[in-house]
Design a protein around this motif. Structure first.
Motif, short mmCIF file in Angstrom:
data_model
loop_
_atom_site.label_atom_id
_atom_site.label_comp_id
_atom_site.label_asym_id
_atom_site.label_seq_id
_atom_site.Cartn_x
_atom_site.Cartn_y
_atom_site.Cartn_z
N TYR A 109 0.83 -1.21 0.00
CA TYR A 109 0.00 0.00 0.00
C TYR A 109 0.86 1.26 0.00
N TYR A 110 1.94 1.23 0.75
CA TYR A 110 2.85 2.37 0.80
C TYR A 110 3.43 2.64 -0.60
N LEU A 111 3.90 1.58 -1.24
CA LEU A 111 4.49 1.74 -2.57
C LEU A 111 3.47 2.19 -3.62
N GLN A 112 2.22 1.86 -3.41
CA GLN A 112 1.16 2.28 -4.33
C GLN A 112 0.64 3.68 -4.01
N GLY A 113 1.08 4.25 -2.92
CA GLY A 113 0.64 5.58 -2.55
C GLY A 113 -0.65 5.61 -1.74
N HIS A 114 -1.09 4.49 -1.23
CA HIS A 114 -2.28 4.42 -0.39
C HIS A 114 -1.86 4.57 1.08
N TRP A 115 -1.60 5.83 1.45
CA TRP A 115 -0.99 6.11 2.75
C TRP A 115 -1.85 5.67 3.92
N ASN A 116 -3.15 5.95 3.88
CA ASN A 116 -4.01 5.60 5.01
C ASN A 116 -4.11 4.10 5.22
N GLU A 117 -4.19 3.36 4.13
CA GLU A 117 -4.25 1.90 4.25
C GLU A 117 -2.95 1.36 4.84
N ALA A 118 -1.82 1.90 4.40
CA ALA A 118 -0.53 1.47 4.95
C ALA A 118 -0.44 1.81 6.43
N ARG A 119 -0.85 3.04 6.78
CA ARG A 119 -0.80 3.47 8.19
C ARG A 119 -1.66 2.57 9.07
N ARG A 120 -2.85 2.25 8.61
CA ARG A 120 -3.73 1.38 9.41
C ARG A 120 -3.08 0.02 9.68
N ARG A 121 -2.44 -0.52 8.68
CA ARG A 121 -1.81 -1.84 8.86
C ARG A 121 -0.60 -1.75 9.80
N TYR A 122 0.19 -0.69 9.65
CA TYR A 122 1.32 -0.52 10.57
C TYR A 122 0.82 -0.37 12.01
#
Length: 177
Positions: free
Chosen positions: A101-114
Motif C-alpha cells: 500500500y505504501y508503494l502504491q501511494g495508499h498512505w491511510n491503508e498502509a498506516r492502518r496496517r502498521y
C-alpha cells in the motif's frame, strides 16, 4: 528453547516472565506482592505463631497460593493467546500488505496496517521505522519524530540509527535522537 516456552518456565515465580518479556512494572507488582504474601504467611505459620489468631496463617497461605495460581494462569494465557510470536504470521502478512500500500501511494491503508501491527507487537522496531517514513511522506513531522524516537528506544531500533538521523535532518530536527 523457544521464547514462549522459556516464558512459561519462568512462570514458576510470579512476575518473572513479565519482567523478562518487557512488562517490568506489571512483573514487579506481581513478584513483590507474591513475595510479601508468601513471607507474611511463613512468618505467621512458623515464627510468630502466637501473634496471629487461629486461622490467619492458613488464610495467608491460601491467599499466597491463590495469587500464585492467578499469576501463573495469567502468564500462560498471555503466552498462548497474546504473545507477539503467536501472531507472527499475521504480522508478517500485514507488514507485506502495508508495504504494498505504501508503494502504491495508499498512505491511510498502509498506516492502518502498521498501527495494527503495533497493537499486536509494540516492540516491532521495523514497523516504527516504516511508520515514521510514512509520516515523513505525508508531511506529518511531529508524528514522524515520535515514531522514529520510539524506534530508537527499542532493542531492534539501533540498526536504523543512521537512517533515522538522516530523516530527522530532512524534516528539520537535526538534533541527535
Amino acid at each position: 528453547m523457544p521464547r514462549r516456552l522459556w516464558i512459561a518456565v519462568l512462570s514458576v515465580w510470579p512476575g518473572m516472565p513479565q519482567v523478562w518479556s518487557g512488562q517490568e512494572v506489571l512483573g514487579l507488582i506481581l513478584g513483590v506482592t507474591f513475595a510479601a504474601l508468601l513471607n507474611f504467611a511463613m512468618v505467621a505459620r512458623f515464627i510468630w505463631t502466637e501473634s496471629f489468631a487461629s486461622g490467619w496463617p492458613d488464610f495467608l497461605a491460601a491467599l499466597a497460593l491463590c495469587h500464585w495460581l492467578s499469576s501463573f494462569g495469567y502468564t500462560l494465557w498471555w503466552v498462548w493467546l497474546c504473545h507477539p510470536e503467536r501472531h507472527r504470521a499475521e504480522i508478517d502478512h500485514l507488514f507485506r500488505e502495508a508495504t504494498e500500500y505504501y508503494l502504491q501511494g495508499h498512505w491511510n491503508e498502509a498506516r492502518r496496517r502498521y498501527e495494527r501491527i503495533l497493537s499486536m507487537d509494540e516492540t516491532d522496531a521495523d514497523t516504527f521505522m516504516q511508520l515514521g517514513t510514512l509520516y515523513v511522506r505525508v508531511e506529518q513531522p511531529a508524528l514522524a519524530r515520535r515514531a522514529f524516537r520510539q524506534c530508537l528506544e527499542l532493542e531492534g531500533g539501533a540498526k536504523w540509527r543512521w537512517e533515522i538521523q538522516q530523516s530527522l535532518t530532512r524534516i528539520g530536527d537535526g538534533s541527535p535522537p
